[in-house]
Design a protein around this motif. Structure first.
Motif, PDB file in Angstrom:
ATOM      1  N   ARG A 160      25.792  21.533  12.622  1.00 15.40           N
ATOM      2  CA  ARG A 160      24.795  20.478  12.415  1.00 15.40           C
ATOM      3  C   ARG A 160      23.417  21.048  12.085  1.00 15.40           C
ATOM      4  NH1 ARG A 160      27.108  15.760  13.789  1.00 15.40           N
ATOM      5  NH2 ARG A 160      28.493  15.534  15.557  1.00 15.40           N
ATOM      6  N   GLU A 161      23.111  22.238  12.632  1.00 15.71           N
ATOM      7  CA  GLU A 161      21.801  22.846  12.409  1.00 15.71           C
ATOM      8  C   GLU A 161      21.953  24.359  12.463  1.00 15.71           C
ATOM      9  OE1 GLU A 161      17.260  22.434  14.167  1.00 15.71           O
ATOM     10  OE2 GLU A 161      18.943  22.008  15.501  1.00 15.71           O
ATOM     11  N   ILE A 162      21.344  25.032  11.502  1.00 15.20           N
ATOM     12  CA  ILE A 162      21.369  26.494  11.458  1.00 15.20           C
ATOM     13  C   ILE A 162      19.958  26.971  11.129  1.00 15.20           C
ATOM     14  CG2 ILE A 162      22.275  28.537  10.292  1.00 15.20           C
ATOM     15  CD1 ILE A 162      24.796  26.847   9.613  1.00 15.20           C
ATOM     16  N   LEU A 163      19.317  27.591  12.101  1.00 19.95           N
ATOM     17  CA  LEU A 163      17.996  28.199  11.910  1.00 19.95           C
ATOM     18  C   LEU A 163      18.164  29.685  12.215  1.00 19.95           C
ATOM     19  CD1 LEU A 163      15.802  25.526  13.760  1.00 19.95           C
ATOM     20  CD2 LEU A 163      16.191  25.750  11.299  1.00 19.95           C
ATOM     21  N   PRO A 164      18.346  30.512  11.196  1.00 22.04           N
ATOM     22  CA  PRO A 164      18.679  31.925  11.400  1.00 22.04           C
ATOM     23  C   PRO A 164      17.784  32.627  12.420  1.00 22.04           C
ATOM     24  CG  PRO A 164      18.851  31.390   9.087  1.00 22.04           C
ATOM     25  CD  PRO A 164      18.248  30.191   9.773  1.00 22.04           C
ATOM     26  N   GLY A 165      18.449  33.278  13.384  1.00 23.95           N
ATOM     27  CA  GLY A 165      17.751  34.024  14.419  1.00 23.95           C
ATOM     28  C   GLY A 165      17.097  33.185  15.486  1.00 23.95           C
ATOM     29  N   ARG A 166      17.193  31.848  15.364  1.00 29.48           N
ATOM     30  CA  ARG A 166      16.511  30.984  16.336  1.00 29.48           C
ATOM     31  C   ARG A 166      17.400  29.953  17.003  1.00 29.48           C
ATOM     32  NH1 ARG A 166      11.361  28.631  13.451  1.00 29.48           N
ATOM     33  NH2 ARG A 166      13.058  27.276  12.874  1.00 29.48           N
ATOM     34  N   ARG A 167      18.264  29.261  16.224  1.00 31.66           N
ATOM     35  CA  ARG A 167      19.010  28.138  16.809  1.00 31.66           C
ATOM     36  C   ARG A 167      20.242  27.795  15.978  1.00 31.66           C
ATOM     37  NH1 ARG A 167      18.424  23.217  19.853  1.00 31.66           N
ATOM     38  NH2 ARG A 167      19.153  21.433  18.677  1.00 31.66           N
ATOM     39  N   LEU A 168      21.304  27.440  16.699  1.00 34.45           N
ATOM     40  CA  LEU A 168      22.521  26.868  16.125  1.00 34.45           C
ATOM     41  C   LEU A 168      22.823  25.589  16.889  1.00 34.45           C
ATOM     42  CD1 LEU A 168      25.126  29.784  15.908  1.00 34.45           C
ATOM     43  CD2 LEU A 168      24.105  28.544  14.001  1.00 34.45           C
ATOM     44  N   ALA A 169      23.256  24.568  16.188  1.00 33.12           N
ATOM     45  CA  ALA A 169      23.710  23.345  16.863  1.00 33.12           C
ATOM     46  C   ALA A 169      24.985  22.898  16.166  1.00 33.12           C
ATOM     47  CB  ALA A 169      22.643  22.253  16.803  1.00 33.12           C
ATOM     48  N   TYR A 170      25.954  22.467  16.979  1.00 34.24           N
ATOM     49  CA  TYR A 170      27.234  22.063  16.410  1.00 34.24           C
ATOM     50  C   TYR A 170      27.978  21.114  17.336  1.00 34.24           C
ATOM     51  CZ  TYR A 170      28.685  26.123  19.278  1.00 34.24           C
ATOM     52  OH  TYR A 170      28.866  27.037  20.297  1.00 34.24           O
ATOM     53  N   LEU A 171      28.946  20.409  16.735  1.00 30.62           N
ATOM     54  CA  LEU A 171      29.876  19.570  17.480  1.00 30.62           C
ATOM     55  C   LEU A 171      31.155  20.382  17.663  1.00 30.62           C
ATOM     56  CD1 LEU A 171      30.565  16.707  18.629  1.00 30.62           C
ATOM     57  CD2 LEU A 171      31.614  16.253  16.397  1.00 30.62           C
ATOM     58  N   HIS A 172      31.633  20.488  18.891  1.00 31.32           N
ATOM     59  CA  HIS A 172      32.843  21.264  19.202  1.00 31.32           C
ATOM     60  C   HIS A 172      33.925  20.288  19.669  1.00 31.32           C
ATOM     61  CE1 HIS A 172      34.403  25.300  20.953  1.00 31.32           C
ATOM     62  NE2 HIS A 172      35.418  24.508  20.633  1.00 31.32           N
ATOM     63  N   ASP A 173      35.093  20.339  19.003  1.00 35.21           N
ATOM     64  CA  ASP A 173      36.183  19.453  19.406  1.00 35.21           C
ATOM     65  C   ASP A 173      37.522  20.183  19.345  1.00 35.21           C
ATOM     66  OD1 ASP A 173      37.203  19.274  16.718  1.00 35.21           O
ATOM     67  OD2 ASP A 173      35.894  17.579  16.287  1.00 35.21           O
ATOM     68  N   SER A 174      38.583  19.444  19.555  1.00 32.73           N
ATOM     69  CA  SER A 174      39.939  20.006  19.612  1.00 32.73           C
ATOM     70  C   SER A 174      40.657  19.925  18.267  1.00 32.73           C
ATOM     71  CB  SER A 174      40.771  19.264  20.667  1.00 32.73           C
ATOM     72  OG  SER A 174      40.185  19.420  21.929  1.00 32.73           O
ATOM     73  N   ASP A 175      39.886  19.924  17.189  1.00 38.54           N
ATOM     74  CA  ASP A 175      40.410  19.874  15.824  1.00 38.54           C
ATOM     75  C   ASP A 175      41.190  18.601  15.540  1.00 38.54           C
ATOM     76  OD1 ASP A 175      40.553  20.737  13.235  1.00 38.54           O
ATOM     77  OD2 ASP A 175      42.161  22.190  13.563  1.00 38.54           O
ATOM     78  N   ILE A 176      40.699  17.506  16.145  1.00 37.78           N
ATOM     79  CA  ILE A 176      41.230  16.178  15.809  1.00 37.78           C
ATOM     80  C   ILE A 176      40.038  15.265  15.528  1.00 37.78           C
ATOM     81  CG2 ILE A 176      43.394  16.386  17.103  1.00 37.78           C
ATOM     82  CD1 ILE A 176      42.149  14.720  19.331  1.00 37.78           C
ATOM     83  N   ASP A 177      40.197  14.393  14.558  1.00 41.35           N
ATOM     84  CA  ASP A 177      39.120  13.463  14.224  1.00 41.35           C
ATOM     85  C   ASP A 177      38.868  12.508  15.377  1.00 41.35           C
ATOM     86  OD1 ASP A 177      38.850  14.658  11.752  1.00 41.35           O
ATOM     87  OD2 ASP A 177      40.167  13.210  10.745  1.00 41.35           O
ATOM     88  N   ASN A 178      37.605  12.182  15.583  1.00 42.39           N
ATOM     89  CA  ASN A 178      37.180  11.252  16.638  1.00 42.39           C
ATOM     90  C   ASN A 178      37.670  11.678  18.019  1.00 42.39           C
ATOM     91  OD1 ASN A 178      35.926   9.487  14.693  1.00 42.39           O
ATOM     92  ND2 ASN A 178      38.004   8.902  14.117  1.00 42.39           N
ATOM     93  N   ASP A 179      37.658  12.967  18.278  1.00 41.11           N
ATOM     94  CA  ASP A 179      38.103  13.510  19.561  1.00 41.11           C
ATOM     95  C   ASP A 179      37.213  12.975  20.689  1.00 41.11           C
ATOM     96  OD1 ASP A 179      38.899  15.032  21.741  1.00 41.11           O
ATOM     97  OD2 ASP A 179      38.690  16.963  20.727  1.00 41.11           O
ATOM     98  N   PRO A 180      37.782  12.248  21.646  1.00 44.22           N
ATOM     99  CA  PRO A 180      36.961  11.703  22.732  1.00 44.22           C
ATOM    100  C   PRO A 180      36.412  12.795  23.659  1.00 44.22           C
ATOM    101  CG  PRO A 180      39.279  11.289  23.156  1.00 44.22           C
ATOM    102  CD  PRO A 180      39.190  11.865  21.768  1.00 44.22           C
ATOM    103  N   ARG A 181      36.962  13.997  23.562  1.00 42.50           N
ATOM    104  CA  ARG A 181      36.483  15.109  24.401  1.00 42.50           C
ATOM    105  C   ARG A 181      35.492  16.008  23.669  1.00 42.50           C
ATOM    106  NH1 ARG A 181      42.169  17.396  25.830  1.00 42.50           N
ATOM    107  NH2 ARG A 181      42.229  16.999  23.609  1.00 42.50           N
ATOM    108  N   ALA A 182      35.096  15.633  22.446  1.00 42.01           N
ATOM    109  CA  ALA A 182      34.131  16.432  21.685  1.00 42.01           C
ATOM    110  C   ALA A 182      32.805  16.507  22.432  1.00 42.01           C
ATOM    111  CB  ALA A 182      33.921  15.807  20.307  1.00 42.01           C
ATOM    112  N   PHE A 183      32.119  17.626  22.253  1.00 44.94           N
ATOM    113  CA  PHE A 183      30.823  17.800  22.903  1.00 44.94           C
ATOM    114  C   PHE A 183      29.868  18.516  21.960  1.00 44.94           C
ATOM    115  CE2 PHE A 183      33.631  21.239  24.049  1.00 44.94           C
ATOM    116  CZ  PHE A 183      32.858  22.395  24.008  1.00 44.94           C
ATOM    117  N   GLU A 184      28.588  18.253  22.155  1.00 44.47           N
ATOM    118  CA  GLU A 184      27.523  18.861  21.351  1.00 44.47           C
ATOM    119  C   GLU A 184      27.085  20.167  22.003  1.00 44.47           C
ATOM    120  OE1 GLU A 184      26.277  17.766  18.482  1.00 44.47           O
ATOM    121  OE2 GLU A 184      27.219  15.784  18.442  1.00 44.47           O
TER     122      GLU A 184
END
Length: 160
Positions: free
Chosen positions: A84-108
């Motif tokens: 979702r966001e890549i700021l080299p050397g400063r910050r990464l942001a992403y959604l992590h899930d179980s490789d299924i669409d609309n995963d109810p256990r996904a987390f930021e």
């Protein structure tokens, strides 16, 4: 002289989050590169005894990282990260899930890299779950300890 490195985890009871902090004897750029290079991820990503097989990697905002984590007992865990966001050397942001669409256990997840002088970094990784109950469920299987093991493997990778 031995330097004490900060290692800390927090899980506020009223918040659906886990925050892990660890200091590293490496500059932010080196740590960030360990998150960006596929071959590097294969050496350190995951707790002790776990390995990963990379299925696809597109490191850009909107890109995906799909991989299977292999447990020491032979169990395979599908994973997908959507950047979702890549700021080299400063910050990464992403959604992590179980490789299924609309995963109810996904987390930021947000990972920050704070320079502490020329060759030291405070890495802070905050995972935000859909609810306190969802956070508690991952804590039951040892998410904090397993996350700290992963950061320890990252420390060994950047040191080596």
């Amino acid at each position: 002289m031995t330097t004490t490195l900060k290692v800390k985890a927090s899980t506020p009871a009223d918040q659906p989050s886990i925050t892990m902090e660890r200091e590293f004897d490496a500059p932010p750029e080196v740590l960030f590169r360990a998150f960006t290079e596929t071959e590097a991820l294969k050496t350190w990503y995951g707790p002790n005894g776990f390995t990963i097989t990379v299925l696809a990697r597109d490191f850009r905002v909107g890109g995906m990282f799909r991989f299977t984590m292999h447990g020491p007992d032979g169990t395979d865990y599908p994973n997908r990260i959507a950047y979702r966001e890549i700021l080299p050397g400063r910050r990464l942001a992403y959604l992590h899930d179980s490789d299924i669409d609309n995963d109810p256990r996904a987390f930021e997840v947000a990972v920050t890299f704070e320079a502490l002088g020329a060759n030291r970094t405070l890495l802070t990784m905050t995972s935000i779950f859909p609810s306190v109950e969802a956070r508690n469920a991952v804590m039951k299987f040892g998410a904090v300890e397993l996350g700290m093991q992963t950061l320890e493997k990252l420390a060994a990778h950047v040191k080596g």
